[in-house]
Design a protein around this motif. Sequence first.
Motif, short mmCIF file in Angstrom:
data_model
loop_
_atom_site.label_atom_id
_atom_site.label_comp_id
_atom_site.label_asym_id
_atom_site.label_seq_id
_atom_site.Cartn_x
_atom_site.Cartn_y
_atom_site.Cartn_z
N ALA A 112 39.32 43.64 30.68
CA ALA A 112 40.78 43.52 30.63
C ALA A 112 41.34 43.24 29.25
O ALA A 112 42.53 43.46 29.00
N GLN A 113 40.49 42.79 28.32
CA GLN A 113 40.99 42.12 27.12
C GLN A 113 41.55 43.03 26.03
O GLN A 113 41.80 42.58 24.92
N LYS A 114 41.77 44.31 26.35
CA LYS A 114 42.38 45.21 25.38
C LYS A 114 43.81 45.55 25.80
O LYS A 114 44.76 45.22 25.11
N ASN A 115 43.94 46.22 26.95
CA ASN A 115 45.26 46.69 27.41
C ASN A 115 45.71 46.09 28.74
O ASN A 115 46.86 46.29 29.13
N LEU A 116 44.82 45.40 29.43
CA LEU A 116 45.15 44.95 30.79
C LEU A 116 45.57 43.49 30.89
O LEU A 116 46.29 43.12 31.81
N GLY A 117 45.11 42.67 29.97
CA GLY A 117 45.41 41.24 30.08
C GLY A 117 44.46 40.41 29.26
O GLY A 117 43.84 40.92 28.32
N PRO A 118 44.30 39.14 29.59
CA PRO A 118 43.38 38.29 28.84
C PRO A 118 41.93 38.57 29.24
O PRO A 118 41.66 39.23 30.25
N SER A 119 41.01 38.07 28.46
CA SER A 119 39.59 38.24 28.77
C SER A 119 39.25 37.47 30.04
O SER A 119 39.91 36.49 30.40
N GLY A 120 38.21 37.93 30.73
CA GLY A 120 37.76 37.24 31.93
C GLY A 120 37.84 38.06 33.19
O GLY A 120 37.22 37.72 34.20
N VAL A 121 38.61 39.14 33.17
CA VAL A 121 38.72 40.04 34.32
C VAL A 121 38.11 41.39 33.94
O VAL A 121 38.32 41.88 32.84
N THR A 122 37.36 41.97 34.87
CA THR A 122 36.87 43.33 34.72
C THR A 122 37.39 44.14 35.90
O THR A 122 37.22 43.74 37.05
N VAL A 123 38.04 45.25 35.62
CA VAL A 123 38.54 46.12 36.68
C VAL A 123 37.52 47.23 36.94
O VAL A 123 37.00 47.82 36.00
N ALA A 124 37.24 47.48 38.21
CA ALA A 124 36.42 48.62 38.60
C ALA A 124 37.19 49.41 39.65
O ALA A 124 37.70 48.84 40.62
N ILE A 125 37.29 50.70 39.44
CA ILE A 125 37.99 51.61 40.35
C ILE A 125 36.93 52.55 40.90
O ILE A 125 36.31 53.30 40.13
N VAL A 126 36.68 52.50 42.20
CA VAL A 126 35.51 53.17 42.78
C VAL A 126 35.92 54.11 43.91
O VAL A 126 36.66 53.71 44.82
N ARG A 127 35.44 55.33 43.85
CA ARG A 127 35.67 56.29 44.92
C ARG A 127 34.80 55.93 46.12
O ARG A 127 33.63 55.58 45.95
N PRO A 128 35.32 56.01 47.33
CA PRO A 128 34.59 55.51 48.50
C PRO A 128 33.22 56.12 48.71
O PRO A 128 32.29 55.42 49.13
N ASP A 129 33.05 57.42 48.41
CA ASP A 129 31.75 58.04 48.69
C ASP A 129 30.64 57.48 47.83
O ASP A 129 29.45 57.59 48.17
N MET A 130 30.98 56.83 46.71
CA MET A 130 29.96 56.22 45.88
C MET A 130 29.27 55.07 46.62
O MET A 130 28.08 54.82 46.43
N LEU A 131 30.00 54.38 47.46
CA LEU A 131 29.42 53.26 48.21
C LEU A 131 28.42 53.75 49.23
O LEU A 131 27.46 53.04 49.57
N GLU A 132 28.63 54.95 49.73
CA GLU A 132 27.73 55.50 50.74
C GLU A 132 26.36 55.79 50.16
O GLU A 132 25.35 55.78 50.88
N ARG A 133 26.30 56.06 48.87
CA ARG A 133 25.01 56.39 48.24
C ARG A 133 24.42 55.20 47.49
O ARG A 133 23.39 55.32 46.83
N ALA A 134 25.07 54.04 47.58
CA ALA A 134 24.64 52.88 46.79
C ALA A 134 23.35 52.27 47.32
O ALA A 134 23.10 52.24 48.53
N ASN A 135 22.54 51.78 46.41
CA ASN A 135 21.31 51.07 46.73
C ASN A 135 21.63 49.76 47.45
O ASN A 135 22.46 48.97 46.98
N GLU A 136 20.99 49.52 48.57
CA GLU A 136 21.26 48.30 49.33
C GLU A 136 20.40 47.12 48.89
O GLU A 136 20.68 45.98 49.24
N ASN A 137 19.36 47.40 48.11
CA ASN A 137 18.44 46.33 47.68
C ASN A 137 18.87 45.77 46.32
O ASN A 137 18.12 45.82 45.34
N VAL A 138 20.09 45.29 46.30
CA VAL A 138 20.69 44.73 45.08
C VAL A 138 21.24 43.35 45.43
O VAL A 138 21.78 43.16 46.53
#
Length: 365
Positions: free
Chosen positions: A198-224
Amino acid sequence: MLKQAQRAYNFNAGPSALPLAVLEKAQQELVDFKGTGMSVMELSHRSAAYEQVHNQAIASLKELMGIPEEYHVLFLQGGASTQFAMIPMNFLPQGKKAGYVVTGSWSEKALKEAKMFGDTYTIASTKETNHNRIPKLDELAYEENTAYVHVTSNNTIFGTEWFTFPDTGDLPLIADMSSDILSHPIDASKFAMIYAGAQKNLGPSGVTVAIVRPDMLERANENVPTMLRYDTHVKNNSLYNTPPTFGIYMLGLVLEWAKEQGGLAGIEKMNREKAALIYDAIDQSEGFYKGHAEKDSRSLMNITFRLASEELEKEFLAEAKQAGFVGLNGHRSVGGCRASTYNAVPYETCKALSEFMINFQKKNA
């Protein structure tokens, strides 16, 4: 209230400038947020008052970036650097490999982390020319069994930026947009995932934004591990554990400010005008200032340049500091000079730097 004249000429690469109006709004609400008798920093992350802040920030980001409704917007911690490992942990299965376009230090670090979790390859690299350009689209070659393609949209250290992204077809395209997110319109639907500190254009440091397409979750490793799984945060609306609530509140205020600037189209116009002031000072200096990036790859966010000698650069930076300019030193790994002109850096600040550069040249040419 602070006046602009009292503010530093802030060109820090991150944490970086925040809009003055946002700081003043936060100042007004710091002790008593909307009649709760508490600061946002004191609100329970399970409270209705905070939930409204949280959900409005998600809605505002989707509106500004044109993010498809079905995409998930997550507020995470650990910076983009943690995403370097989370992405392959979740999305790089055995029998597949991840392709990385290497255009600077941060993409090199992302690739290094991915190598710990599976097979990788370099799609293209600009290392031979000291990362002074973005590869042409016809230089990109994808191998079979590619799990995803990773790019870093803006290179803060070297001052290069992608303005046209590759069409990867069925291959998921993932972008680290930490330093140019919200700076100009993009087609978010082209990406399987976008992430940004976040610390460049979104706001103060400490936040990370992730924007994820739903089908990516379907292929995600479950052993994490639980906290390193994207579906953990999706299922809990980024509230599995205590999120950085004040940072998310500030991010929400920045997004409202961005809407008031005319959205991303208005912000891009402003950013191009700001960057032109400094690039023109470089281009018209007859070699006194030498830009690092090739002209068609020049970043609107990080303007990198050198002077004729290190001694002259030291003199330039010392005089600039005395004149109220902050953060003009190049990254410690490459030296030189860098002006980071993120969204919240005012036009007047960039104009002041342009004038300073012209005057410094006149005195020292």
